[in-house]
Design a protein around this motif. Structure first.
Motif, mmCIF file in Angstrom:
data_model
loop_
_atom_site.group_PDB
_atom_site.id
_atom_site.type_symbol
_atom_site.label_atom_id
_atom_site.label_comp_id
_atom_site.label_asym_id
_atom_site.label_seq_id
_atom_site.Cartn_x
_atom_site.Cartn_y
_atom_site.Cartn_z
ATOM 1 N N PHE A 128 12.195 8.510 19.430
ATOM 2 C CA PHE A 128 12.166 8.807 17.997
ATOM 3 C C PHE A 128 13.524 9.312 17.516
ATOM 4 O O PHE A 128 13.996 8.966 16.437
ATOM 5 C CB PHE A 128 11.080 9.857 17.728
ATOM 6 N N THR A 129 14.168 10.111 18.360
ATOM 7 C CA THR A 129 15.452 10.681 17.952
ATOM 8 C C THR A 129 16.484 9.590 17.666
ATOM 9 O O THR A 129 17.179 9.620 16.644
ATOM 10 C CB THR A 129 15.977 11.621 19.051
ATOM 11 N N SER A 130 16.576 8.631 18.584
ATOM 12 C CA SER A 130 17.583 7.599 18.384
ATOM 13 C C SER A 130 17.213 6.672 17.245
ATOM 14 O O SER A 130 18.087 6.146 16.551
ATOM 15 C CB SER A 130 17.751 6.797 19.676
ATOM 16 N N GLU A 131 15.910 6.462 17.003
ATOM 17 C CA GLU A 131 15.499 5.570 15.932
ATOM 18 C C GLU A 131 15.741 6.185 14.558
ATOM 19 O O GLU A 131 16.130 5.501 13.618
ATOM 20 C CB GLU A 131 14.008 5.238 16.076
ATOM 21 N N ASN A 132 15.508 7.473 14.426
ATOM 22 C CA ASN A 132 15.516 8.099 13.109
ATOM 23 C C ASN A 132 16.666 9.073 12.893
ATOM 24 O O ASN A 132 16.779 9.669 11.834
ATOM 25 C CB ASN A 132 14.192 8.833 12.896
ATOM 26 N N ALA A 133 17.486 9.265 13.922
ATOM 27 C CA ALA A 133 18.671 10.139 13.808
ATOM 28 C C ALA A 133 18.303 11.522 13.301
ATOM 29 O O ALA A 133 19.009 12.109 12.511
ATOM 30 C CB ALA A 133 19.715 9.507 12.883
ATOM 31 N N VAL A 134 17.159 12.028 13.748
ATOM 32 C CA VAL A 134 16.743 13.376 13.377
ATOM 33 C C VAL A 134 16.008 13.988 14.561
ATOM 34 O O VAL A 134 15.316 13.299 15.298
ATOM 35 C CB VAL A 134 15.823 13.371 12.126
ATOM 36 N N PHE A 135 16.212 15.260 14.737
ATOM 37 C CA PHE A 135 15.524 15.945 15.830
ATOM 38 C C PHE A 135 15.219 17.371 15.410
ATOM 39 O O PHE A 135 16.086 18.070 14.912
ATOM 40 C CB PHE A 135 16.393 15.951 17.087
ATOM 41 N N ARG A 136 13.955 17.767 15.586
ATOM 42 C CA ARG A 136 13.582 19.133 15.267
ATOM 43 C C ARG A 136 13.978 20.015 16.435
ATOM 44 O O ARG A 136 13.360 19.986 17.484
ATOM 45 C CB ARG A 136 12.067 19.216 15.042
ATOM 46 N N GLY A 137 15.039 20.752 16.274
ATOM 47 C CA GLY A 137 15.613 21.490 17.383
ATOM 48 C C GLY A 137 14.695 22.547 17.949
ATOM 49 O O GLY A 137 13.776 23.028 17.304
ATOM 50 N N ALA A 138 14.980 22.931 19.213
ATOM 51 C CA ALA A 138 14.230 23.971 19.878
ATOM 52 C C ALA A 138 14.706 25.337 19.394
ATOM 53 O O ALA A 138 15.739 25.469 18.742
ATOM 54 C CB ALA A 138 14.413 23.840 21.387
ATOM 55 N N THR A 139 13.947 26.371 19.735
ATOM 56 C CA THR A 139 14.311 27.738 19.379
ATOM 57 C C THR A 139 15.475 28.182 20.255
ATOM 58 O O THR A 139 15.345 28.240 21.481
ATOM 59 C CB THR A 139 13.108 28.670 19.562
ATOM 60 N N ALA A 140 16.596 28.500 19.641
ATOM 61 C CA ALA A 140 17.848 28.706 20.385
ATOM 62 C C ALA A 140 17.747 29.822 21.412
ATOM 63 O O ALA A 140 18.313 29.721 22.505
ATOM 64 C CB ALA A 140 18.985 28.990 19.407
ATOM 65 N N ASP A 141 17.042 30.919 21.102
ATOM 66 C CA ASP A 141 16.959 32.047 22.025
ATOM 67 C C ASP A 141 16.349 31.656 23.363
ATOM 68 O O ASP A 141 16.640 32.282 24.390
ATOM 69 C CB ASP A 141 16.138 33.184 21.411
ATOM 70 N N PHE A 142 15.501 30.640 23.365
ATOM 71 C CA PHE A 142 14.749 30.294 24.572
ATOM 72 C C PHE A 142 15.089 28.915 25.117
ATOM 73 O O PHE A 142 14.661 28.570 26.208
ATOM 74 C CB PHE A 142 13.246 30.381 24.265
ATOM 75 N N ALA A 143 15.846 28.132 24.383
ATOM 76 C CA ALA A 143 16.154 26.767 24.792
ATOM 77 C C ALA A 143 17.266 26.745 25.838
ATOM 78 O O ALA A 143 18.171 27.584 25.826
ATOM 79 C CB ALA A 143 16.569 25.938 23.578
ATOM 80 N N PRO A 144 17.243 25.785 26.741
ATOM 81 C CA PRO A 144 18.338 25.629 27.712
ATOM 82 C C PRO A 144 19.576 25.047 27.035
ATOM 83 O O PRO A 144 19.499 24.519 25.915
ATOM 84 C CB PRO A 144 17.744 24.658 28.734
ATOM 85 N N PRO A 145 20.721 25.130 27.684
ATOM 86 C CA PRO A 145 21.961 24.644 27.048
ATOM 87 C C PRO A 145 21.894 23.189 26.612
ATOM 88 O O PRO A 145 22.449 22.829 25.570
ATOM 89 C CB PRO A 145 23.013 24.853 28.152
ATOM 90 N N GLU A 146 21.214 22.346 27.397
ATOM 91 C CA GLU A 146 21.195 20.919 27.058
ATOM 92 C C GLU A 146 20.431 20.625 25.777
ATOM 93 O O GLU A 146 20.518 19.507 25.246
ATOM 94 C CB GLU A 146 20.606 20.108 28.213
ATOM 95 N N MET A 147 19.686 21.595 25.256
ATOM 96 C CA MET A 147 18.990 21.408 23.989
ATOM 97 C C MET A 147 19.809 21.943 22.818
ATOM 98 O O MET A 147 19.378 21.844 21.662
ATOM 99 C CB MET A 147 17.631 22.117 24.023
ATOM 100 N N LEU A 148 20.990 22.490 23.091
ATOM 101 C CA LEU A 148 21.763 23.166 22.049
ATOM 102 C C LEU A 148 23.067 22.467 21.716
ATOM 103 O O LEU A 148 23.878 22.989 20.964
ATOM 104 C CB LEU A 148 22.044 24.612 22.488
#
Length: 667
Positions: free
Chosen positions: A235-255
């Protein structure tokens, strides 16, 4: 709301409109295949809903409303939140974002289908539209989020919960993460945070679940989730949008989007391992692993990705780390307090508060090690969820035993999965017991050998005794010689009573043996033998028998008291303990097996009263009231966004707690 339900559980038509609004779900479709005969009745359950006014809240890509159908079933109705047009945004760009939101909502529904029916995930009933807005109908989970749980269960002013409770919550959370692996091809949530994990309280209250040591957790909000092996273009590549994870708890690869192989990294279950460990870290330490509000040397904010990649996660500092807050914490965690008292009972003298804090922290450090492994910056360095679940289970099961081991200076049961390691440690730990038994066996055999040898060699020997007006002469009976040789050891061992593994018992036994030896030595000195060599022989036998008897007591003392204390002090450096620092037996409520939460609250109340009429220093009022039972929170939480924001700011100023942390929700 009970007035709207008849005896059969269905909504009463006379009051169905009070506090509720009627909603029609159009184009409803079920997530599962239904026969032609079953489909009409299934659809009728969900096309007409009564939505509660003022009980909605945000939920990822939409807003979740509490609803009930005609049968009185509690449901969650999630409506897509369409993006508003920004200032200066073109119509085309806005339409693109609207299409992306629709696609994201559709993707969330498809991901939820994969987990519906698994324990710990809300059941999905179907989807449709309400006034043209896409909606999802799912199970309503009545409970509270982990953000709220942390506040209610805090044992100190920093918002930390008991390490044992944190480990048990973590065990059950990682069980949910491991369960997502049951989905064919794997599944990744990608936004595990305290606001997305709920403790269901419809069956057991939070307090009851704490007592049981098992938590009914639900993982909600699948707006960021994805299959590990997607069946189509992401979905991310198709729509160029991503609902990001919560920064305090997300790993570096999600940030960051600037990482090689990002698409594959974001499909790894290691993302959820990192996030779940961050949640457990916050429970145990009162704050997330990294302070993302930090600024660089130039005063500019540091990006979350750089903050988490710059250094390993800080070592966990848990509720038992500070000696000046230990008694306060133990008063709020009766199970740990009982374990402390039982450990104290094994010691020859009460342990000081500072030393007890170090001993407990030594046990808690295992939890910190597990979390540290999960918070590794590289995905390949993180353990899998099932291994973490088993490790936290081992930590919880052996916690009381490890408290005793730490207090007594014995090796801890390692926090590793499976029973083999614990058994292996028990074998290693029993080596000391084997050495002690061997030493005592050798000493006892020597004592018996000396007594028998002396009896045989001195049997019938002619001797006389004149002392204090008493006179005797004749042949010495061998039995009397043997009893005399054994007598000092028997007196010393009997004077220890039940204190064979205490300093006091060792001193009593040594004193009794010495006094008895001195008395027999004097008697032997007053005796006259026909052969002087026989007197010398009996003198050496008496000394040897006393030495062998004393060795039995030394083995018990040295290997049960002295050596373990030296080991413990080496592992846990501490100073001398004076009377003021002694850990009182009343540190925990009665500190007996019958001690309960009521007694713990009584201790808490006494401490607050002793601190004058002012608020207890260092403890926020809401945490103190909740723990002490003076301001119990309702089991059913209703969210009002504005009230929640103001409440969070008032109680936790400067902290970035989630706005939706104390509501009942379905997704």
């Amino acid at each position: 709301m009970s007035g709207l339900v008849d005896k059969g559980g269905a909504l009463a038509s006379s009051g169905a409109v009070q506090g509720m609004r009627l909603v029609r779900v159009a184009d409803f479709s079920a997530p599962l295949s239904l026969s032609d005969a079953d489909r009409p009745s299934y659809v009728r359950r969900f096309v007409t809903l009564f939505v509660s006014q003022g009980q909605g809240h945000r939920g990822g890509t939409g807003r979740v409303e509490h609803a009930r159908n005609a049968q009185g079933e509690h449901l969650a109705l999630k409506l897509l939140s369409l993006p508003h047009r920004r200032d200066g945004e073109t119509e085309e760009d806005h339409e693109r974002r609207v299409r992306a939101s629709h696609a994201a909502f559709e993707r969330e529904y498809e991901c939820h289908i994969l987990l519906s029916g698994l324990k710990g995930f809300p059941r999905l009933y179907g989807r449709g539209t309400v006034d043209g807005v896409p909606c999802i109908v799912m199970e309503w989970v009545e409970g509270i989020t982990l953000d709220r749980v942390r506040r209610q269960l805090a044992v100190d002013g920093s918002g930390r919960v008991s390490p044992l409770v944190a480990a048990r919550l973590g065990r059950d959370l990682f069980d949910l993460v491991a369960r997502m692996g049951y989905v064919e091809g794997g599944f990744v949530h990608r936004d595990i945070s305290p606001r997305n994990v709920m403790v269901r309280t419809s069956r057991l209250s939070l307090e009851q679940q704490v007592d049981e040591g098992v938590f009914d957790l639900y993982l909600i909000d699948f707006g960021s989730s994805a299959e590990s092996e997607p069946r189509s273009t992401s979905f991310t590549s198709e729509n160029a949008v991503f609902r990001g994870a919560t920064a305090d708890f997300a790993p570096p690869e999600m940030l960051s989007d600037d990482i090689p192989g990002l698409a594959e990294l974001r499909k790894s279950p290691a993302i959820d391992v990192y996030a779940a460990a961050s949640v457990v870290y916050q429970l145990a330490c009162g704050q997330a692993p990294y302070d993302l509000r930090a600024v660089g040397e130039d005063g500019a904010p540091v990006s979350p990705y750089r903050a988490k990649m710059a250094a390993p996660a800080p070592a966990a500092v848990m509720a038992h780390a500070r000696a000046d807050e230990l008694l306060e914490a133990l008063a709020r965690e009766p199970e740990v307090a009982v374990a402390v008292q039982h450990a104290q009972d094994k010691l020859s003298a009460p342990m000081g508060v500072s030393e007890a804090a170090e001993a407990l922290s030594f046990v808690d450090e295992q939890l910190g090690i597990v979390m540290g492994d999960c918070l590794a910056r590289g995905q390949s360095e993180r353990p899998d969820a099932a291994a973490v679940r088993d490790a936290l289970s081992s930590f919880s099961i052996h916690y009381a035993d490890n408290v005793e081991r730490s207090f007594c200076g014995r090796p801890l049961v390692p926090c590793v999965p499976g029973g083999f390691a614990a058994s292996a440690l028990d074998v290693a730990d029993s080596t000391l017991a084997h050495v002690r038994m061997a030493c005592k066996g050798v000493a006892a055999a020597a004592l018996a050998g000396v007594a028998v040898s002396a009896a045989v060699l001195a049997n019938g020997a002619q001797a006389s005794l004149v002392a204090a007006g008493f006179a005797w002469s004749g042949g010495l009976p061998g039995v009397a010689v043997a009893v005399a040789a054994l007598f000092p050891a028997l007196v010393g061992l009997s004077l220890r009573f039940s204190g064979s593994r205490t300093t006091a018992g060792f001193l009593r036994g040594t004193a009794g043996l010495a006094v008895t030896f001195a008395a027999l030595w004097q008697v032997l000195a007053d005796m006259r033998f026909e052969a002087a060599a026989q007197q010398h022989l009996l003198s050496m036998a008496l000394v040897a028998a006393v030495a062998a008897g004393w060795c039995i007591m030394v083995a018990d003392f040295a290997l049960n008291v002295a050596l373990p204390q030296m080991i413990r002090r080496k592992a846990l450096p501490s100073g001398d303990c004076d009377g003021a620092d002694a850990l009182p037996s009343a540190a925990a409520p009665a500190l007996e097996g019958k001690a309960g939460k009521g007694e713990a609250r009584q201790v808490c109340g006494l401490q607050a009263a002793g601190a004058s009429d002012a608020d207890e220093p260092g403890v926020p009022a809401d945490i103190r009231d909740e723990v002490c039972g003076t301001n119990p929170q309702p089991e059913y939480e209703v969210d009002d966004l504005a009230d929640e924001v103001s409440g969070a700011n008032a109680r936790f100023a400067g902290k970035r707690d989630a706005l939706d942390d104390d509501m009942s929700e379905g997704a």
